[in-house]
Design an enzyme around this catalytic site. Structure first.
Site, PDB file in Angstrom:
ATOM      1  N   CYS A 135       0.786  -1.130   0.016  1.00  0.00           N
ATOM      2  CA  CYS A 135      -0.133  -0.018  -0.067  1.00  0.00           C
ATOM      3  C   CYS A 135       0.890   1.242   0.140  1.00  0.00           C
ATOM      4  O   CYS A 135       1.410   1.608   1.056  1.00  0.00           O
ATOM      5  CB  CYS A 135      -1.039  -0.036   1.120  1.00  0.00           C
ATOM      6  N   CYS A 138      -0.419   4.075   2.339  1.00  0.00           N
ATOM      7  CA  CYS A 138      -0.152   3.914   3.590  1.00  0.00           C
ATOM      8  C   CYS A 138       1.206   4.117   4.082  1.00  0.00           C
ATOM      9  O   CYS A 138       1.444   4.575   5.074  1.00  0.00           O
ATOM     10  CB  CYS A 138      -0.543   2.582   4.035  1.00  0.00           C
ATOM     11  N   ASP A 139       2.011   3.734   3.125  1.00  0.00           N
ATOM     12  CA  ASP A 139       3.332   3.568   3.691  1.00  0.00           C
ATOM     13  C   ASP A 139       4.545   4.558   2.888  1.00  0.00           C
ATOM     14  O   ASP A 139       5.562   4.495   3.474  1.00  0.00           O
ATOM     15  CB  ASP A 139       3.896   1.878   3.538  1.00  0.00           C
TER      16      ASP A 139
END
Ligand code: NAP
Length: 313
Positions: A135, A138-139
């Site tokens: 992701c 997200c990261d």
């Protein structure tokens, strides 16, 4: 006595939320059960460019999905956060057994979507969340000014690699062939991006490190040559993102619903092999998996559920 809903929808991605919107607007008592965050695949997508009418500058998956959720709830759709463990789908009242409760319904719409396929290299499990991610939204910020590698050659890999160039010092796409699968318009942007490079005909064989990912072995699929890639000494780590397609979330329905390679078979009206049970979205056998096709599936499934309920009398 437990409430018997007209429709219970499993999954709150674009298919499930659209099914909820249509069922709610049809004044059917509707419950959406979701085990995690709303949105499914698009919750981890940075940019939505090809949803009709989508011209909002900087529209992301989460912002689009937040509006879909609000719209479904406006029409009275109820929500439950639960993991369904077992289903009994045959008969007039269907039973969905979750960790927190049992849900009863006259019709069920399965919209459980799909999840990222693992990269498939040695030691992968040890480094998920410690250098390996699926992701970018997200990261990406963890890799500000670091080097990042992206495995895959489809729309997701190329779009997410471009997003990662906003954070990482350098992004390299590792693709098993010498040509991308991604749409041409996406490819054009990628080839024009100076922070993006390509490692063609290459697969990741093994990842390694102490606590975090610091090295990997890649293999050229044409020559068989193996190369060790190590983190820059000053960095001490690098990122590896996998975007090599999806696997359907259908384990719960094995042996119950007809499937092909793990995807649920339906007719063009989203009917499964069980009356009153419909499937909508990415975990259905279909040729195009997009937000727009998931939403269309959801709308059709909800209207079919309405017809079925009307015939029940
Ligand atoms: P995809 O289109 O199935 O592409 C998967 C990519 O991963 C392919 O390039 C494939 O290589 C590669 N691959 C598959 N298995 C592999 C393995 N074991 N090892 C190494 N590489 C492997 O998947 P996706 O990009 O995740 O997209 C999934 C769906 O969502 C697609 O329908 C896509 O169109 C859609 N999507 C659309 C958008 C958009 O329209 N903006 C954005 C994201 C996703 P080969 O090319 O050699 O097969």
């Amino acid at each position: 006595m437990e409430k018997i809903y007209d429709v219970v929808i499993l999954g709150a991605g674009p298919a499930g939320l659209t099914a909820g919107l249509y069922a709610g607007r049809s004044r059917l008592s509707t419950l959406i059960v979701e085990k995690g965050k709303d949105g499914g695949q698009i919750a981890i997508t940075d940019e939505i460019e090809n949803y009709p009418g989508q011209e909002v500058e900087g529209e992301s998956g989460p912002s689009l999905i937040a509006r879909m959720t609000a719209q479904a709830e406006k029409f009275g759709v109820e929500r439950a956060g639960d993991v369904i463990k077992e289903v009994e789908l045959v008969g007039d009242v269907k039973k969905l057994i979750g960790n927190k409760g049992t849900y009863l319904a006259k019709t069920v719409i399965v919209a459980t979507g799909a999840f990222p396929r693992p990269i498939g290299c040695e030691n992968e499990g040890k480094f998920v969340g410690k250098g390996i991610s699926f992701c970018a939204t997200c990261d990406a910020s963890f890799f500000e000014d670091f080097e990042v590698y992206v495995v895959g050659g489809g729309d997701a890999a190329v779009e997410e690699a471009m997003y990662l160039t906003k954070f990482a010092r350098k992004v390299t796409i590792i693709h098993r062939r010498d040509e991308l699968r991604a749409a041409k318009s996406i490819q054009e942007k990628a080839f024009a991006n100076p922070k993006l490079s390509f490692m063609w005909d290459t697969v990741v064989e093994k990842v390694d490190g102490d606590e975090i990912l610091t090295s990997m072995v890649v293999r050229n699929t044409k020559t068989g040559e193996k190369t060790l890639i190590e983190a820059d000494e000053e960095d001490g780590l690098f990122g590896l993102f996998g975007f090599i397609g999806l696997l359907p979330n259908t384990k719960l329905f094995e042996g119950i619903l007809d499937m092909e390679n793990g995807y649920i078979k339906t007719d063009e009206n989203m009917h499964t092999n069980i009356p009153g049970v419909y499937a909508a979205g990415d975990m259905r056998v279909k040729s195009l998996r997009q937000v727009v096709t998931a939403a269309a599936d959801g709308a059709i499934a909800a209207m079919q559920a309405e017809h079925y309920l009307a015939n029940l009398g």
